[in-house]
Design an enzyme around this catalytic site. Sequence first.
Site, PDB file in Angstrom:
ATOM      1  N   HIS A  20     -18.554  -9.407  18.296  1.00 49.00           N
ATOM      2  CA  HIS A  20     -17.470  -8.428  18.262  1.00 49.00           C
ATOM      3  C   HIS A  20     -16.300  -8.852  19.140  1.00 49.00           C
ATOM      4  O   HIS A  20     -15.151  -8.538  18.856  1.00 49.00           O
ATOM      5  CB  HIS A  20     -17.984  -7.051  18.706  1.00 49.00           C
ATOM      6  CG  HIS A  20     -19.112  -6.575  17.850  1.00 49.00           C
ATOM      7  ND1 HIS A  20     -20.332  -6.210  18.343  1.00 49.00           N
ATOM      8  CD2 HIS A  20     -19.212  -6.466  16.502  1.00 49.00           C
ATOM      9  CE1 HIS A  20     -21.129  -5.877  17.345  1.00 49.00           C
ATOM     10  NE2 HIS A  20     -20.480  -6.033  16.220  1.00 49.00           N
ATOM     11  N   ASP A 117     -12.022  -1.592  17.873  1.00 45.04           N
ATOM     12  CA  ASP A 117     -12.786  -2.213  16.788  1.00 45.04           C
ATOM     13  C   ASP A 117     -13.599  -1.138  16.083  1.00 45.04           C
ATOM     14  O   ASP A 117     -13.533   0.047  16.435  1.00 45.04           O
ATOM     15  CB  ASP A 117     -13.599  -3.434  17.267  1.00 45.04           C
ATOM     16  CG  ASP A 117     -14.814  -3.065  18.100  1.00 45.04           C
ATOM     17  OD1 ASP A 117     -15.215  -1.876  18.121  1.00 45.04           O
ATOM     18  OD2 ASP A 117     -15.386  -3.980  18.724  1.00 45.04           O
ATOM     19  N   HIS A 367     -25.269 -17.461   6.032  1.00 46.98           N
ATOM     20  CA  HIS A 367     -25.725 -16.065   5.924  1.00 46.98           C
ATOM     21  C   HIS A 367     -24.559 -15.140   5.543  1.00 46.98           C
ATOM     22  O   HIS A 367     -24.741 -13.949   5.436  1.00 46.98           O
ATOM     23  CB  HIS A 367     -26.348 -15.630   7.243  1.00 46.98           C
ATOM     24  CG  HIS A 367     -25.372 -15.449   8.377  1.00 46.98           C
ATOM     25  ND1 HIS A 367     -24.346 -16.329   8.636  1.00 46.98           N
ATOM     26  CD2 HIS A 367     -25.246 -14.468   9.309  1.00 46.98           C
ATOM     27  CE1 HIS A 367     -23.659 -15.901   9.688  1.00 46.98           C
ATOM     28  NE2 HIS A 367     -24.181 -14.782  10.102  1.00 46.98           N
TER      29      HIS A 367
HETATM   30  N1  UDP Z   1     -21.720 -20.040  15.291  1.00 44.06           N
HETATM   31  C1  UDP Z   1     -21.694 -21.314  15.807  1.00 44.06           C
HETATM   32  N2  UDP Z   1     -22.845 -22.036  15.817  1.00 44.06           N
HETATM   33  C2  UDP Z   1     -24.014 -21.574  15.327  1.00 44.06           C
HETATM   34  C3  UDP Z   1     -24.035 -20.266  14.795  1.00 44.06           C
HETATM   35  C4  UDP Z   1     -22.869 -19.532  14.780  1.00 44.06           C
HETATM   36  O1  UDP Z   1     -20.644 -21.799  16.275  1.00 44.06           O
HETATM   37  O2  UDP Z   1     -25.000 -22.300  15.353  1.00 44.06           O
HETATM   38  C5  UDP Z   1     -20.485 -19.260  15.290  1.00 44.06           C
HETATM   39  C6  UDP Z   1     -19.820 -19.311  13.927  1.00 44.06           C
HETATM   40  O3  UDP Z   1     -18.946 -20.433  13.868  1.00 44.06           O
HETATM   41  C7  UDP Z   1     -19.104 -17.968  13.870  1.00 44.06           C
HETATM   42  C8  UDP Z   1     -19.961 -17.058  14.710  1.00 44.06           C
HETATM   43  O4  UDP Z   1     -20.754 -17.879  15.532  1.00 44.06           O
HETATM   44  O5  UDP Z   1     -17.810 -18.067  14.461  1.00 44.06           O
HETATM   45  C9  UDP Z   1     -20.893 -16.205  13.877  1.00 44.06           C
HETATM   46  O6  UDP Z   1     -20.159 -15.150  13.322  1.00 44.06           O
HETATM   47  P1  UDP Z   1     -20.471 -14.585  11.888  1.00 44.06           P
HETATM   48  O7  UDP Z   1     -19.540 -13.452  11.642  1.00 44.06           O
HETATM   49  O8  UDP Z   1     -20.468 -15.659  10.891  1.00 44.06           O
HETATM   50  O9  UDP Z   1     -21.953 -14.063  11.928  1.00 44.06           O
HETATM   51  P2  UDP Z   1     -22.825 -13.268  13.001  1.00 44.06           P
HETATM   52  O10 UDP Z   1     -23.521 -14.323  13.770  1.00 44.06           O
HETATM   53  O11 UDP Z   1     -21.890 -12.425  13.826  1.00 44.06           O
HETATM   54  O12 UDP Z   1     -23.765 -12.501  12.143  1.00 44.06           O
END
Ligand code: UDP
Length: 481
Positions: A20, A117, A367
């Site tokens: 967030h 937010d 995902h």
């Molecule tokens: N991310 C990353 N490396 C990982 C997993 C996630 O840098 O191994 C980063 C990804 O680039 C993104 C964020 O974490 O900016 C994940 O945000 P997203 O909205 O895709 O999914 P969430 O993890 O919040 O469900």
Amino acid sequence: MSGSSNNLHIAILSSPGVGHLIPVLLLANRLAAQHNIKTTILAVTTGGASSESSLLKLPNEEGLVETVELPLGDISHLMNPSIQVVTRLCMMLREALPLVRSAIASMGRKPDALIVDLFGTEALPIALEYDLPKYVYVPSTAWFTALTIYCPVLDGEVKGQYVDERDYLKIPGCKPVRPVDVVDPMLNRHDQQYVEYLRQGKEFTLFDGILLNSWEELESKTLEAFRENEALRSVMTAPLYPIGPLTRPIEQEVLENGLMDWLDKQPNQSVLLVSLGSGGVLSQEQMTELAWGLELSQQRFIWVVRTPTSGRVDDAFFTRDEGSEEFPGYLPSGFLTRTRNTGVLVPLWGQQVKILSHRSMGGFLTHCGWNSTLESIVSGLPMIAWPLYAEQRMNAALLTEEIGVALRPEELPTRKVVGREEIEKLVRTLIQGEDGQVMRDKVKRLKISAANALSEISGSSHKSMCQILSDIRNKRAQMID
Ligand code: UDP
């Protein structure tokens, strides 16, 4: 930079959690870099040495972004595992409201507007108290926003559980939602998080506008419905402002040498990144099928691997080395050796934006978290959609059915284990097949449209942001008069 901002000061309220806080930091940095606006981020944090605090110490644009941490006290009563995510976040924000009020009260220079937010909508009375223009920032899609504001109407129309409906859920003027694709809080109408979600939907409509991390060309149909469709407008008249795509800059990440060398040796557009976000953990059976699918596809891959447990990820640390065949019991025997030349396993966390931007990347099994989705689009990469939680099933539907830049398994991966043959076919089609190439061409066009939207020379997202700032400036001028 459009220097006509007259030194506005905007407060942005962020709920706890890295997922967030990152979009809020990106928004604040954008306001600083492009519009010369000072922002104060009011970051509700869960205390301790959390990663939120380390993020808050990141260098910010031209000193215009200030962060005030609002640490919650003892929240052990909120950590009961029976409390679902949305409920927990709403309760945290509720507890933080007195902190928000006193943070604003103690500001030497009061803000000219408040942006919250999506979990912070209960701060509305604070904005009213200070007579501030007020906005919600939804770092997601217009389609998700449409479902959220329309859910109170659906609540009156649908009797049982949404997922048991035979027909798609209709939102006026928008793509209908397949019942099994609804957001997590709509999965069980008897849970408290559904009540919270309904309240959020109603409160969204009381703000002066909603900022979205999307852009006009990506979601033209839904955005048009918000402007033109009478039935939808009868629920919400305030405008939507698509201001995206805001994504993390590539320069912030550095690839470990070994991985960079490996990537440099691969052909253009040949490698699939497999990564399921910050919270994506698969079942052991699914991990095994995924490994087989990758191997059978004979395509190159980088796989950010998490131990398939019920959630603990910190015991997943392992490295790829020669004699380690037996350690990850959930990977098929001999997998590491057989894929030695085609695949790389990265434990737990990859430098995602950096990896995606490499010329040898050909696709992304994701995902469908909205940040990851945008990062894939701005890197020009088609996707295999593997939605797991939150609003990701809707994102997957949007990407596959409406935008046409992703493939997905026949059944939702949360409902049925996806078998190795299906994974093999998906991977091969995406990286080598004709359909994959069509999607790659399409996503490359989208990448250009994303860059155009952000352009300071009449980009649609830039104009949206200018419009918001102009409204805030007008309101301030009225107050001074
Ligand atoms: N991310 C990353 N490396 C990982 C997993 C996630 O840098 O191994 C980063 C990804 O680039 C993104 C964020 O974490 O900016 C994940 O945000 P997203 O909205 O895709 O999914 P969430 O993890 O919040 O469900």
